[in-house]
Design an enzyme around this catalytic site. Structure first.
Site, PDB file in Angstrom:
ATOM      1  CB  CYS A 101      16.539  43.140 -30.337  1.00  0.00           C
ATOM      2  SG  CYS A 101      17.851  43.029 -31.588  1.00  0.00           S
TER       3      CYS A 101
ATOM      4  CB  CYS B  11      22.449  37.871 -29.478  1.00  0.00           C
ATOM      5  SG  CYS B  11      22.775  38.797 -30.997  1.00  0.00           S
TER       6      CYS B  11
ATOM      7  CB  CYS C 111      20.901  39.758 -26.060  1.00  0.00           C
ATOM      8  SG  CYS C 111      20.331  41.469 -25.970  1.00  0.00           S
TER       9      CYS C 111
ATOM     10  CB  CYS D  53      28.098  54.232 -24.367  1.00  0.00           C
ATOM     11  SG  CYS D  53      29.839  54.268 -23.895  1.00  0.00           S
TER      12      CYS D  53
ATOM     13  CB  CYS E  34      30.834  55.667 -27.800  1.00  0.00           C
ATOM     14  SG  CYS E  34      31.044  54.057 -28.606  1.00  0.00           S
TER      15      CYS E  34
ATOM     16  CB  CYS F 249      34.352  51.012 -28.843  1.00  0.00           C
ATOM     17  SG  CYS F 249      33.861  50.288 -27.267  1.00  0.00           S
TER      18      CYS F 249
ATOM     19  NE  ARG G 277      34.769  51.396 -22.290  1.00  0.00           N
ATOM     20  CZ  ARG G 277      34.193  51.911 -23.373  1.00  0.00           C
ATOM     21  NH1 ARG G 277      32.949  51.586 -23.666  1.00  0.00           N
ATOM     22  NH2 ARG G 277      34.864  52.722 -24.151  1.00  0.00           N
TER      23      ARG G 277
END
Length: 407
Positions: free
Chosen positions: A65, A69, A72, A109, A142, A202, A272
């Site tokens: 990626c 972040c 992550c 998901c 999702c 979400c 969740r």
């Protein structure tokens, strides 16, 4: 305790607590913990009974990626030894989803690392959604693909997506301390794009990154204002090879207080329990079921989770039941039901995943990139709050591998 009585009364009326009341929940002592859980549990049962919704993650594209972040394992510069692979084909992804659905999941998901999808990526995911729905007509799907451009949410909706996940993760005031390659406002805009397209929202947070109580309350109040249908609560999984690898700030008691605060602020939404539950709640996971009404089943995006069968046994042993496909998750006053039974608000009111699609607890969009090993060897005694690096194991099975998934 007068505080808890006030919060229960407000939760039953769907009334927003004050900031001071929310902060007071986080400040309660361990001696009061069971009282806090019992009070928040009353609110949870009012709106969701004893049902637990199961969700299953499929990592469509792992690692590499360009976003930075700090939490992550898939971030730019990550040294974490995670699986790295490009896009799964539609049939392969559908096969991966089937494993979770067989295990009792109601929602799949679909997550992909990256800043956000290209139009070609949206086409890929649309084909995957169509393949999954062809085999499992009633499943909720999702998508969690990162920052959305204009028109992409509408295309996903047309392909059959029911929801979109995009987490706020932390407070606006401290967002720049964990990520510099996109902004908090970028995340809010993507949630709103998804809402405008009629996708069920979400959007959640990550706790345990060194944030203050005020930061936690700020992000949860911001989520209440955005009004998502689902709020994933992730607990940081400190992956070796990431900037936050030394952040072990949570105890099981602290994690439960955070969940209780979220339930009081968001009484009638799907709360969740997402990434990091095995790492930080450990043997107190069953208590969390009195606060949340939704969990992930089995493994996560880049790390292994508790065995799917163990999840099912935990739910049954705690006196809860798995929510069936024919049951609308949200209470009637929220459930302008979308296809698949998500119970979203519809195009006029709705949204949700992370800026790079991997942003959740250990980092995960709809859920986390992290989780816990299924059967760790745990020493007989440990100091409270001690780092549990033994509970963090990189996923080596399921999507992107030739090994059967843990579902």
């Amino acid at each position: 305790m007068d505080l808890l009585k006030t919060l229960v009364d407000k939760g039953l009326r769907r009334e927003l607590p004050t900031r001071d009341e929310a902060l007071a929940v986080l400040a309660t002592s361990d001696d009061d913990l069971l009282d806090v859980v019992a009070a928040a549990g009353r609110v949870r049962r009012e709106w969701f009974g004893r049902r637990v919704k199961l969700n299953y993650l499929v990592n469509l594209k792992s690692g590499l990626c360009p976003e930075d972040c700090s939490y992550c394992s898939q971030r730019l510069g990550s040294q974490a030894g995670i699986l790295k692979y490009t896009w799964l084909g539609a049939e392969e992804a559908s096969k991966a989803a089937a494993a979770g659905l067989t295990g009792g999941a109601k929602r799949v998901c679909l997550v992909a690392s990256g800043r956000g999808p290209t139009d070609r990526d949206v086409d890929r995911v649309s084909k995957t959604i169509e393949a999954i729905k062809a085999d499992h007509e009633d499943v909720e799907v999702c998508a969690c693909l990162g920052l959305l451009s204009e028109g992409q949410a509408e295309r996903l909706r047309a392909a059959g997506a029911d929801a979109y996940n995009h987490n706020l993760n932390t407070s606006e005031a401290t967002y720049g301390e964990i990520t510099t390659t996109h902004t908090y406002a970028d995340r809010v805009e993507t949630v709103q794009r998804a809402q405008g397209a009629g996708l069920s929202a979400c959007s959640g947070l990550i706790a345990g990154m060194g944030e203050s109580d005020e930061d936690l309350v700020d992000v949860v109040f911001s989520l209440r204002e955005l009004d998502p249908d689902s709020v994933p609560v992730n607990f940081l999984i400190p992956f070796e090879g990431t900037p936050l690898a030394r952040e072990w700030n949570l105890t099981p008691q602290r994690a439960l207080r955070i969940l209780a605060m979220v339930r009081f602020v968001c009484p009638d939404v799907e709360v969740r329990l997402a990434g990091g539950r095995e790492v930080h709640l450990r043997t107190l996971q069953p208590l969390a079921l009195h606060l949340v009404n939704s969990i992930f089943l089995g493994d996560y995006l880049t790390s292994e989770g508790q065995a799917g069968q163990a999840d099912l046994e935990m739910i049954a042993d705690a006196g809860f039941e798995v929510e069936g496909a024919g049951t609308t998750t949200l209470p009637a006053h929220r459930a302008d039901v979308l296809p698949g039974g998500c119970g979203g608000h519809g195009a006029a009111e709705d949204a949700g995943a992370p800026a790079h699609a991997c942003g959740s607890g250990a980092s995960g969009g709809c859920g986390p990139c992290g989780g816990a090993h299924a059967e760790p060897e745990v020493p007989a005694a440990r100091e409270a709050g001690e780092a549990r690096t033994d509970l963090v194991a990189v996923r080596r099975r399921g999507a992107g591998t030739d090994v059967a998934p843990n579902a």
